[in-house]
Design a protein around this motif. Structure first.
Motif, PDB file in Angstrom:
ATOM      1  N   LYS A   1      -0.404  14.224  -3.301  1.00 30.83           N
ATOM      2  CA  LYS A   1      -0.894  14.970  -4.471  1.00 30.83           C
ATOM      3  C   LYS A   1      -2.264  15.574  -4.174  1.00 30.83           C
ATOM      4  N   THR A   2      -3.145  14.787  -3.576  1.00 28.34           N
ATOM      5  CA  THR A   2      -4.488  15.264  -3.243  1.00 28.34           C
ATOM      6  C   THR A   2      -4.423  16.410  -2.244  1.00 28.34           C
ATOM      7  N   MET A   3      -3.567  16.269  -1.229  1.00 27.17           N
ATOM      8  CA  MET A   3      -3.427  17.343  -0.239  1.00 27.17           C
ATOM      9  C   MET A   3      -2.970  18.633  -0.905  1.00 27.17           C
ATOM     10  N   LYS A   4      -2.027  18.525  -1.825  1.00 26.00           N
ATOM     11  CA  LYS A   4      -1.537  19.712  -2.528  1.00 26.00           C
ATOM     12  C   LYS A   4      -2.651  20.353  -3.346  1.00 26.00           C
ATOM     13  N   GLU A   5      -3.414  19.520  -4.069  1.00 27.47           N
ATOM     14  CA  GLU A   5      -4.526  20.033  -4.882  1.00 27.47           C
ATOM     15  C   GLU A   5      -5.591  20.710  -4.030  1.00 27.47           C
ATOM     16  N   LYS A   6      -5.793  20.193  -2.807  1.00 33.09           N
ATOM     17  CA  LYS A   6      -6.843  20.717  -1.929  1.00 33.09           C
ATOM     18  C   LYS A   6      -6.321  21.777  -0.966  1.00 33.09           C
TER      19      LYS A   6
ATOM     20  N   VAL B   1     -11.099   7.009  -1.720  1.00 36.76           N
ATOM     21  CA  VAL B   1      -9.980   6.244  -1.182  1.00 36.76           C
ATOM     22  C   VAL B   1      -8.822   6.217  -2.182  1.00 36.76           C
ATOM     23  N   GLU B   2      -9.132   6.102  -3.471  1.00 39.25           N
ATOM     24  CA  GLU B   2      -8.096   6.058  -4.505  1.00 39.25           C
ATOM     25  C   GLU B   2      -7.269   7.332  -4.567  1.00 39.25           C
ATOM     26  N   GLU B   3      -7.810   8.414  -4.042  1.00 39.03           N
ATOM     27  CA  GLU B   3      -7.064   9.674  -4.014  1.00 39.03           C
ATOM     28  C   GLU B   3      -6.196   9.782  -2.764  1.00 39.03           C
ATOM     29  N   VAL B   4      -6.247   8.767  -1.915  1.00 38.09           N
ATOM     30  CA  VAL B   4      -5.449   8.731  -0.684  1.00 38.09           C
ATOM     31  C   VAL B   4      -4.420   7.610  -0.730  1.00 38.09           C
ATOM     32  N   MET B   5      -4.805   6.451  -1.254  1.00 39.43           N
ATOM     33  CA  MET B   5      -3.912   5.297  -1.236  1.00 39.43           C
ATOM     34  C   MET B   5      -4.033   4.479  -2.498  1.00 39.43           C
ATOM     35  N   GLU B   6      -3.018   3.630  -2.714  1.00 41.67           N
ATOM     36  CA  GLU B   6      -2.991   2.791  -3.907  1.00 41.67           C
ATOM     37  C   GLU B   6      -2.296   1.477  -3.549  1.00 41.67           C
TER      38      GLU B   6
ATOM     39  N   ARG C   1       3.825   7.769   9.685  1.00 42.65           N
ATOM     40  CA  ARG C   1       3.450   6.433   9.212  1.00 42.65           C
ATOM     41  C   ARG C   1       2.984   6.497   7.755  1.00 42.65           C
ATOM     42  N   LEU C   2       2.204   7.502   7.428  1.00 43.49           N
ATOM     43  CA  LEU C   2       1.746   7.686   6.054  1.00 43.49           C
ATOM     44  C   LEU C   2       2.930   7.956   5.124  1.00 43.49           C
ATOM     45  N   LYS C   3       3.869   8.774   5.553  1.00 39.64           N
ATOM     46  CA  LYS C   3       5.048   9.080   4.740  1.00 39.64           C
ATOM     47  C   LYS C   3       5.865   7.829   4.445  1.00 39.64           C
ATOM     48  N   LYS C   4       5.894   6.906   5.392  1.00 41.20           N
ATOM     49  CA  LYS C   4       6.690   5.685   5.253  1.00 41.20           C
ATOM     50  C   LYS C   4       5.876   4.515   4.686  1.00 41.20           C
TER      51      LYS C   4
ATOM     52  N   ILE D   1       0.863  -1.181   0.000  1.00 46.03           N
ATOM     53  CA  ILE D   1       0.000   0.000   0.000  1.00 46.03           C
ATOM     54  C   ILE D   1       0.898   1.229   0.000  1.00 46.03           C
ATOM     55  N   THR D   2       0.630   2.152  -0.887  1.00 42.50           N
ATOM     56  CA  THR D   2       1.371   3.401  -0.919  1.00 42.50           C
ATOM     57  C   THR D   2       0.396   4.568  -0.753  1.00 42.50           C
ATOM     58  N   TYR D   3       0.868   5.576  -0.059  1.00 42.33           N
ATOM     59  CA  TYR D   3       0.037   6.770   0.164  1.00 42.33           C
ATOM     60  C   TYR D   3       0.480   7.932  -0.717  1.00 42.33           C
ATOM     61  N   GLU D   4       1.191   7.622  -1.808  1.00 39.63           N
ATOM     62  CA  GLU D   4       1.621   8.679  -2.728  1.00 39.63           C
ATOM     63  C   GLU D   4       0.458   9.533  -3.228  1.00 39.63           C
ATOM     64  N   PRO D   5      -0.700   8.937  -3.546  1.00 44.71           N
ATOM     65  CA  PRO D   5      -1.810   9.787  -4.007  1.00 44.71           C
ATOM     66  C   PRO D   5      -2.244  10.827  -2.958  1.00 44.71           C
ATOM     67  N   LEU D   6      -2.063  10.506  -1.683  1.00 48.72           N
ATOM     68  CA  LEU D   6      -2.468  11.430  -0.619  1.00 48.72           C
ATOM     69  C   LEU D   6      -1.767  12.765  -0.745  1.00 48.72           C
TER      70      LEU D   6
END
Length: 85
Positions: free
Chosen positions: A9-14, A57-62, A34-37, A2-7
């Motif tokens: 990007k979403t945070m930046k957009e919002k 959810v897809e905009e937070v995790m993948e 924890r999310l960063k790692k 599980i990666t939180y890379e989309p998070l």
């Protein structure tokens, strides 16, 4: 994995910073780390992030397949077992 890379990007957009998550929404810096790692966080935490960011959810995790997932049964293993019955 599980990666939180989309998070991020979403945070930046919002326009929601890590600092804002901590100060306005009560997130702990430990949760942010924890999310960063890409470590485990609860589904409750994912739900809170989706609510704050008004996103899916897809905009937070993948999910990405990596070698660690090969320790788990594959669909093919189940198909073979079913054919034996």
């Amino acid at each position: 994995m599980i990666t939180y890379e989309p998070l991020w990007k979403t945070m930046k957009e919002k326009n929601v910073s890590q600092y804002r998550l901590i100060t306005k929404y009560g997130f702990s810096s430990g949760q942010i780390n924890r999310l960063k790692k890409n470590q485990y966080v609860s589904t409750h935490t994912i739900g809170v992030l989706c609510t704050i960011l008004n996103c899916s959810v897809e905009e937070v995790m993948e999910f990405r397949m990596d070698n660690s997932e090969y320790a788990f049964p594959t669909p093919e293993m189940y198909d073979h077992h079913v054919n034996e019955i």
